[in-house]
Write an enzyme that holds these catalytic residues in place. Structure first.
Site, PDB file in Angstrom:
ATOM      1  N   ASN A  55       0.863  -1.169   0.000  1.00  0.00           N
ATOM      2  CA  ASN A  55       0.000   0.000   0.000  1.00  0.00           C
ATOM      3  C   ASN A  55       0.908   1.230   0.000  1.00  0.00           C
ATOM      4  OD1 ASN A  55      -1.795   2.017   0.489  1.00  0.00           O
ATOM      5  ND2 ASN A  55      -2.785   1.037   2.263  1.00  0.00           N
ATOM      6  N   ARG A  75      -2.009  -1.988  -4.004  1.00  0.00           N
ATOM      7  CA  ARG A  75      -3.248  -1.218  -3.860  1.00  0.00           C
ATOM      8  C   ARG A  75      -3.125   0.058  -4.685  1.00  0.00           C
ATOM      9  NH1 ARG A  75      -4.223   3.592   0.042  1.00  0.00           N
ATOM     10  NH2 ARG A  75      -6.435   3.910  -0.303  1.00  0.00           N
ATOM     11  N   HIS A  90     -12.381   2.861  -0.912  1.00  0.00           N
ATOM     12  CA  HIS A  90     -12.420   1.825   0.130  1.00  0.00           C
ATOM     13  C   HIS A  90     -13.039   0.519  -0.381  1.00  0.00           C
ATOM     14  CE1 HIS A  90     -12.654   5.119   3.473  1.00  0.00           C
ATOM     15  NE2 HIS A  90     -11.407   4.758   3.284  1.00  0.00           N
ATOM     16  N   LEU A 111     -15.492   3.127   8.798  1.00  0.00           N
ATOM     17  CA  LEU A 111     -15.328   4.377   9.549  1.00  0.00           C
ATOM     18  C   LEU A 111     -13.917   4.461  10.120  1.00  0.00           C
ATOM     19  CD1 LEU A 111     -18.723   4.234  11.537  1.00  0.00           C
ATOM     20  CD2 LEU A 111     -18.305   5.143   9.255  1.00  0.00           C
ATOM     21  N   ASN A 118     -10.138   7.151   9.537  1.00  0.00           N
ATOM     22  CA  ASN A 118      -9.882   8.571   9.303  1.00  0.00           C
ATOM     23  C   ASN A 118     -10.661   9.040   8.092  1.00  0.00           C
ATOM     24  OD1 ASN A 118      -8.210   9.978  11.071  1.00  0.00           O
ATOM     25  ND2 ASN A 118      -6.526   8.622  10.500  1.00  0.00           N
ATOM     26  N   GLY A 119     -10.575   8.222   7.035  1.00  0.00           N
ATOM     27  CA  GLY A 119     -11.473   8.407   5.910  1.00  0.00           C
ATOM     28  C   GLY A 119     -12.670   7.512   6.195  1.00  0.00           C
ATOM     29  N   ARG A 178     -11.821  15.558   6.559  1.00  0.00           N
ATOM     30  CA  ARG A 178     -12.536  15.894   5.320  1.00  0.00           C
ATOM     31  C   ARG A 178     -13.984  16.272   5.614  1.00  0.00           C
ATOM     32  NH1 ARG A 178     -10.985  10.485   2.470  1.00  0.00           N
ATOM     33  NH2 ARG A 178      -8.773  10.572   2.955  1.00  0.00           N
ATOM     34  N   ASP A 200      -8.966  12.960  15.601  1.00  0.00           N
ATOM     35  CA  ASP A 200      -8.977  11.602  16.143  1.00  0.00           C
ATOM     36  C   ASP A 200     -10.198  11.412  17.046  1.00  0.00           C
ATOM     37  OD1 ASP A 200      -8.368   9.295  17.882  1.00  0.00           O
ATOM     38  OD2 ASP A 200      -6.409   9.391  16.906  1.00  0.00           O
ATOM     39  N   MET A 201     -11.032  10.447  16.687  1.00  0.00           N
ATOM     40  CA  MET A 201     -12.282  10.241  17.432  1.00  0.00           C
ATOM     41  C   MET A 201     -12.039   9.990  18.919  1.00  0.00           C
ATOM     42  SD  MET A 201     -15.483  10.267  17.412  1.00  0.00           S
ATOM     43  CE  MET A 201     -16.308  10.111  15.839  1.00  0.00           C
ATOM     44  N   GLY A 260     -11.007   1.740  11.875  1.00  0.00           N
ATOM     45  CA  GLY A 260     -10.631   2.238  13.208  1.00  0.00           C
ATOM     46  C   GLY A 260     -11.784   2.553  14.148  1.00  0.00           C
ATOM     47  N   GLU A 314     -14.553  -0.432  14.209  1.00  0.00           N
ATOM     48  CA  GLU A 314     -14.129  -1.652  14.914  1.00  0.00           C
ATOM     49  C   GLU A 314     -13.956  -1.431  16.407  1.00  0.00           C
ATOM     50  OE1 GLU A 314     -10.553  -3.094  12.969  1.00  0.00           O
ATOM     51  OE2 GLU A 314     -11.525  -2.900  11.014  1.00  0.00           O
ATOM     52  N   ASN A 315     -13.589  -0.199  16.775  1.00  0.00           N
ATOM     53  CA  ASN A 315     -13.165   0.023  18.165  1.00  0.00           C
ATOM     54  C   ASN A 315     -14.066   0.885  19.030  1.00  0.00           C
ATOM     55  OD1 ASN A 315     -10.530  -1.358  18.169  1.00  0.00           O
ATOM     56  ND2 ASN A 315     -10.122   0.093  16.530  1.00  0.00           N
ATOM     57  N   GLU A 320      -7.832  -5.419   4.269  1.00  0.00           N
ATOM     58  CA  GLU A 320      -7.613  -5.122   2.856  1.00  0.00           C
ATOM     59  C   GLU A 320      -6.388  -5.866   2.321  1.00  0.00           C
ATOM     60  OE1 GLU A 320      -8.715  -0.575   2.394  1.00  0.00           O
ATOM     61  OE2 GLU A 320      -8.275  -1.130   4.454  1.00  0.00           O
TER      62      GLU A 320
HETATM   63  P1  ADP Z   1      -7.159   5.160   8.366  1.00  0.00           P
HETATM   64  O1  ADP Z   1      -8.291   5.706   7.538  1.00  0.00           O
HETATM   65  O2  ADP Z   1      -6.046   6.143   8.557  1.00  0.00           O
HETATM   66  O3  ADP Z   1      -6.719   3.770   7.986  1.00  0.00           O
HETATM   67  P2  ADP Z   1      -8.151   3.897  10.778  1.00  0.00           P
HETATM   68  O4  ADP Z   1      -9.033   2.903  10.143  1.00  0.00           O
HETATM   69  O5  ADP Z   1      -6.917   3.434  11.446  1.00  0.00           O
HETATM   70  O6  ADP Z   1      -7.803   5.080   9.803  1.00  0.00           O
HETATM   71  O7  ADP Z   1      -9.028   4.710  11.835  1.00  0.00           O
HETATM   72  C1  ADP Z   1      -8.533   5.788  12.551  1.00  0.00           C
HETATM   73  C2  ADP Z   1      -9.642   6.308  13.459  1.00  0.00           C
HETATM   74  O8  ADP Z   1     -10.022   5.255  14.342  1.00  0.00           O
HETATM   75  C3  ADP Z   1      -9.234   7.484  14.333  1.00  0.00           C
HETATM   76  O9  ADP Z   1     -10.243   8.474  14.311  1.00  0.00           O
HETATM   77  C4  ADP Z   1      -9.163   6.859  15.711  1.00  0.00           C
HETATM   78  O10 ADP Z   1      -9.512   7.771  16.699  1.00  0.00           O
HETATM   79  C5  ADP Z   1     -10.225   5.794  15.619  1.00  0.00           C
HETATM   80  N1  ADP Z   1     -10.094   4.837  16.718  1.00  0.00           N
HETATM   81  C6  ADP Z   1      -9.151   3.911  16.922  1.00  0.00           C
HETATM   82  N2  ADP Z   1      -9.357   3.276  18.097  1.00  0.00           N
HETATM   83  C7  ADP Z   1     -10.469   3.832  18.656  1.00  0.00           C
HETATM   84  C8  ADP Z   1     -11.206   3.649  19.872  1.00  0.00           C
HETATM   85  N3  ADP Z   1     -10.846   2.743  20.761  1.00  0.00           N
HETATM   86  N4  ADP Z   1     -12.287   4.425  20.069  1.00  0.00           N
HETATM   87  C9  ADP Z   1     -12.650   5.355  19.170  1.00  0.00           C
HETATM   88  N5  ADP Z   1     -12.021   5.574  18.026  1.00  0.00           N
HETATM   89  C10 ADP Z   1     -10.938   4.841  17.762  1.00  0.00           C
END
Ligand code: ADP
Length: 395
Positions: free
Chosen positions: A8, A90, A179, A208, A210-211, A240, A283-284, A330, A333-334, A383
């Site tokens: 990537n 990619r 995506h 969901l 960063n993008g 964005r 960052d969420m 991100g 999943e989290n 991916e």
């Molecule tokens: P990218 O698009 O750069 O690949 P990711 O899929 O890694 O991004 O997602 C990044 C986002 O995931 C960030 O906004 C980060 O805050 C969020 N994130 C990661 N872990 C958590 C968590 N435990 N709770 C809330 N948000 C999370």
């Protein structure tokens, strides 16, 4: 032993994973960051837990690939270059030309470069990396896997903008989405988890990170997606804006004394979204930490949730139904609270979150209640694995 590497490449970074195939086992992974800048960072994780880190100057993608391959040998991750029989790359923009992943030949490579018009920061760097692979690993089969190609199945009514049709005919101005590899991967997993053929399912997949993008997947095919001509459109993202009224651009440019439209688009790409609204962070996690005490952090979260809910509702209409919503990437999943907020506002559709099942990070699971008629699934995306599988399939 045959190994496949999934690559990537960004404009200044190169992420990779090395798979033992067909076992699909990740034997090493890593990233080269700050390519072309001083103090590039080189990281490799291997042998379940070992880590190699080095800061050095890597002037371009060619050196990055050469250094990476040499290091794989030196760390005994591979015994010879011949072990790497496949490389999957990619690619951000596949335009209308690449409707699926493809074997690399000179024509395909030239097309990837030509499509740089649609992704000027990405496609040229990605093509460069492929050319380096061809040079350094002449026996390796290269395959290109596109962010856009999963969305090639969208019907005209969903990919055309309501602008003069000749702009599509002459300039291919349309929605392409992004995506795609992630939406494709989680759709296939969702069918397995639900124990039903993908061909019979209507899914709404929410990537969901960063993008962020939402896709309506009917019978395994993307029928609509929230990103547009570029990944700037759709829901609110880390930096964005997502969808806005185009008339805001000249208005704001006048107010901000900007003369170059690129500067305005840069603001929409890099200074908007969660960061722009909150003024705190893209960052969420940072926003959730201060949600109860900071009004603009709370507002940014509300807007993020609201835009996703509206897309989900829209896609229920697009498919006239939906069997399951899938969360991935991100945030998907989290973030336990974000998933909960999104679903709790749309229970009219028959989906109900089970708060105990939802209390999980990055693990495949059905997180809706048993009586939920529209299921809710958490599926970590992969991916790289999808890319490696495409290489296996095509080589
Ligand atoms: P990218 O698009 O750069 O690949 P990711 O899929 O890694 O991004 O997602 C990044 C986002 O995931 C960030 O906004 C980060 O805050 C969020 N994130 C990661 N872990 C958590 C968590 N435990 N709770 C809330 N948000 C999370």
């Amino acid at each position: 032993m045959t190994k496949t590497i999934a690559i990537n490449a960004g404009s200044s970074s190169l992420k990779w994973q090395l798979f033992e195939m067909p076992e699909e086992e990740v034997i090493a992974q890593g990233i080269v960051e700050r390519i072309g800048l001083k103090d590039s960072i080189f990281t490799i994780k291997y042998d379940s837990g070992k880590k190699y880190n080095k800061v050095l100057d890597i002037p371009d993608h060619e050196s990055a690939v050469n250094d990476l391959l040499e290091q794989l040998l030196r760390l005994n991750i591979i015994a010879s270059y011949d072990e790497i029989t496949g490389a999957g790359h990619r690619i951000v923009a596949g335009g209308e030309y690449f409707k699926e992943s493809a074997l690399v030949d000179e024509e395909a490579l030239r097309k990837v470069e030509e499509l740089g018009d649609f992704a000027p920061l990405h496609n040229p760097a990605e093509a460069t990396v492929i050319r380096v692979f061809q040079k350094v690993l002449p026996k390796t089969t290269n395959v290109v896997v596109f962010d856009t190609s999963f969305h090639a199945t969208m019907p005209k009514k969903n990919y055309l903008y309501s602008i003069p049709f000749e702009y599509y005919e002459k300039y291919r101005a349309r929605k392409y989405g992004a995506h795609g590899t992630s939406h494709r991967y989680v759709s296939e997993r969702a069918a397995d988890m639900l124990g039903k053929p993908l061909a019979e399912l209507k899914l709404i997949t929410c990537h969901l990170g960063n993008g962020a993008s939402i896709t309506a997947v009917q019978g395994g095919k993307s029928v609509d997606t929230s990103m547009g001509f570029t990944p700037l459109a759709g829901v609110t993202m880390g930096t964005r804006s997502g969808d806005i009224d185009a008339s805001l651009l000249p208005y704001l440019m006048k107010k901000l004394n900007l003369t170059d439209i690129k500067e305005m688009v840069d603001i929409l790409n890099k200074k908007s979204g969660l960061l722009g609204i909150s003024g705190i962070s893209s960052d969420m996690r940072d926003l959730l930490d201060v949600e109860s005490t900071n009004e603009m952090a709370a507002t940014a979260i509300e807007i993020f949730v609201n835009r996703i809910q509206k897309y989900i509702a829209g896609y229920v209409a697009v498919m006239n139904g939906c069997d399951a919503i899938v969360f991935t990437a991100g945030i998907g999943e989290n973030s336990v609270p974000i998933r909960e907020k999104i679903i709790e506002g749309i229970t009219w559709f028959g989906c109900k979150i089970d708060s105990e099942k939802n209390n999980v990070h990055g693990q495949e699971r059905i997180i809706s209640t048993d009586d939920s008629t529209m299921k809710v699934l958490l599926i970590p995306t992969n991916e790289e694995l999808m890319i490696a599988r495409d290489v296996e399939r095509l080589k």
